[in-house]
Design a protein around this motif. Structure first.
Motif, PDB file in Angstrom:
ATOM      1  N   ILE A 129      36.387  40.637  34.484  1.00 26.73           N
ATOM      2  CA  ILE A 129      37.536  41.168  33.747  1.00 26.73           C
ATOM      3  C   ILE A 129      38.581  41.700  34.723  1.00 26.73           C
ATOM      4  N   GLN A 130      38.133  42.429  35.721  1.00 29.39           N
ATOM      5  CA  GLN A 130      39.047  42.961  36.735  1.00 29.39           C
ATOM      6  C   GLN A 130      39.720  41.827  37.494  1.00 29.39           C
ATOM      7  N   GLY A 131      38.981  40.769  37.791  1.00 26.88           N
ATOM      8  CA  GLY A 131      39.539  39.628  38.499  1.00 26.88           C
ATOM      9  C   GLY A 131      40.636  38.949  37.702  1.00 26.88           C
ATOM     10  N   LEU A 132      40.431  38.814  36.400  1.00 27.23           N
ATOM     11  CA  LEU A 132      41.458  38.201  35.546  1.00 27.23           C
ATOM     12  C   LEU A 132      42.731  39.043  35.524  1.00 27.23           C
ATOM     13  N   ALA A 133      42.575  40.348  35.477  1.00 28.51           N
ATOM     14  CA  ALA A 133      43.752  41.220  35.519  1.00 28.51           C
ATOM     15  C   ALA A 133      44.440  41.116  36.876  1.00 28.51           C
ATOM     16  N   HIS A 134      43.658  41.079  37.948  1.00 26.87           N
ATOM     17  CA  HIS A 134      44.212  40.992  39.298  1.00 26.87           C
ATOM     18  C   HIS A 134      45.004  39.699  39.485  1.00 26.87           C
ATOM     19  N   LEU A 135      44.501  38.618  38.910  1.00 19.29           N
ATOM     20  CA  LEU A 135      45.177  37.328  39.023  1.00 19.29           C
ATOM     21  C   LEU A 135      46.377  37.208  38.086  1.00 19.29           C
ATOM     22  N   GLU A 157      42.961  27.945  38.900  1.00 22.47           N
ATOM     23  CA  GLU A 157      42.668  27.541  37.526  1.00 22.47           C
ATOM     24  C   GLU A 157      41.169  27.462  37.266  1.00 22.47           C
ATOM     25  N   HIS A 158      40.426  26.929  38.236  1.00 20.37           N
ATOM     26  CA  HIS A 158      38.977  26.847  38.084  1.00 20.37           C
ATOM     27  C   HIS A 158      38.328  28.227  38.128  1.00 20.37           C
ATOM     28  N   VAL A 159      38.820  29.087  38.990  1.00 23.48           N
ATOM     29  CA  VAL A 159      38.282  30.445  39.070  1.00 23.48           C
ATOM     30  C   VAL A 159      38.589  31.204  37.776  1.00 23.48           C
ATOM     31  N   ILE A 160      39.780  31.038  37.236  1.00 17.68           N
ATOM     32  CA  ILE A 160      40.113  31.697  35.968  1.00 17.68           C
ATOM     33  C   ILE A 160      39.155  31.235  34.870  1.00 17.68           C
ATOM     34  N   ASP A 161      38.885  29.941  34.802  1.00 13.21           N
ATOM     35  CA  ASP A 161      37.934  29.431  33.798  1.00 13.21           C
ATOM     36  C   ASP A 161      36.562  30.087  33.971  1.00 13.21           C
ATOM     37  N   ALA A 162      36.089  30.157  35.203  1.00 15.59           N
ATOM     38  CA  ALA A 162      34.773  30.743  35.463  1.00 15.59           C
ATOM     39  C   ALA A 162      34.774  32.248  35.169  1.00 15.59           C
ATOM     40  N   LEU A 163      35.866  32.931  35.516  1.00 13.67           N
ATOM     41  CA  LEU A 163      35.959  34.366  35.227  1.00 13.67           C
ATOM     42  C   LEU A 163      36.000  34.623  33.726  1.00 13.67           C
ATOM     43  N   LEU A 164      36.689  33.762  32.978  1.00 13.57           N
ATOM     44  CA  LEU A 164      36.708  33.906  31.518  1.00 13.57           C
ATOM     45  C   LEU A 164      35.300  33.780  30.936  1.00 13.57           C
ATOM     46  N   ALA A 165      34.541  32.832  31.439  1.00 16.04           N
ATOM     47  CA  ALA A 165      33.167  32.658  30.961  1.00 16.04           C
ATOM     48  C   ALA A 165      32.315  33.887  31.280  1.00 16.04           C
ATOM     49  N   ALA A 166      32.460  34.414  32.488  1.00 17.36           N
ATOM     50  CA  ALA A 166      31.702  35.608  32.872  1.00 17.36           C
ATOM     51  C   ALA A 166      32.173  36.832  32.079  1.00 17.36           C
ATOM     52  N   ALA A 167      33.471  36.943  31.869  1.00 19.22           N
ATOM     53  CA  ALA A 167      34.012  38.075  31.107  1.00 19.22           C
ATOM     54  C   ALA A 167      33.486  38.061  29.673  1.00 19.22           C
ATOM     55  N   ALA A 168      33.356  36.889  29.092  1.00 18.44           N
ATOM     56  CA  ALA A 168      32.843  36.778  27.723  1.00 18.44           C
ATOM     57  C   ALA A 168      31.417  37.308  27.611  1.00 18.44           C
ATOM     58  N   ARG A 169      30.702  37.336  28.720  1.00 16.98           N
ATOM     59  CA  ARG A 169      29.345  37.890  28.759  1.00 16.98           C
ATOM     60  C   ARG A 169      29.344  39.368  29.116  1.00 16.98           C
ATOM     61  N   GLY A 170      30.546  39.971  29.229  1.00 15.09           N
ATOM     62  CA  GLY A 170      30.638  41.401  29.517  1.00 15.09           C
ATOM     63  C   GLY A 170      30.653  41.758  30.989  1.00 15.09           C
ATOM     64  N   ASN A 171      30.980  40.809  31.847  1.00 15.48           N
ATOM     65  CA  ASN A 171      30.997  41.048  33.287  1.00 15.48           C
ATOM     66  C   ASN A 171      32.291  41.763  33.673  1.00 15.48           C
TER      67      ASN A 171
END
Length: 132
Positions: free
Chosen positions: A46-52, A28-42
């Motif tokens: 984005i790939q991590g969120l799909a993988h999870l 859950e914490h990693v998803i939150d951090a990945l969402l924040a990074a994805a919002a910046r175009g990382n």
């Protein structure tokens, strides 16, 4: 390893397997951090969120797909497709491959073709056939 360290290592190495052993709390914490990074175009985020298979990421990824262009848009659309089989995401991928927009980068078209080649859908096949 703390989840923050794991996330830093994932974003540095871009190794999706690092996300496989997360506890529910870490996830859950990693998803939150990945969402924040994805919002910046990382893109790795984005790939991590799909993988999870983070379903709660689908709507934020749709917003990224609509807001960004190029490679970020393609990977966001791919993630939304894999999470929800969303027709808008598929249409975005097809347009990124076949569209005739000025200054479309070849690299972006290659990314779109790679994603579409993994999708078993008539629209994906038609887009690939159109550029072959």
């Amino acid at each position: 390893m703390a989840w923050e360290d794991l996330l830093d290592e994932f974003l540095r190495q871009q190794d999706l397997s690092l996300l496989d052993g997360l506890t529910p709390y870490e996830r859950e914490h990693v998803i939150d951090a990945l969402l924040a990074a994805a919002a910046r175009g990382n893109i790795p985020a984005i790939q991590g969120l799909a993988h999870l298979r983070a379903d709660r990421a689908a709507e934020p990824l749709q917003a990224i797909m609509r807001r960004y262009g190029g490679t970020v848009r393609i990977y966001a659309a791919a993630a939304v497709w894999w999470l929800r089989r969303d027709p808008e995401a598929l249409g975005t991928l097809c347009t990124e491959l076949t569209g005739r927009r000025p200054r479309r980068r070849t690299e972006d078209r290659v990314h779109a073709a790679a994603v579409l080649s993994q999708i078993d859908h008539p629209d994906a096949r038609r887009a690939l056939a159109a550029v072959i």
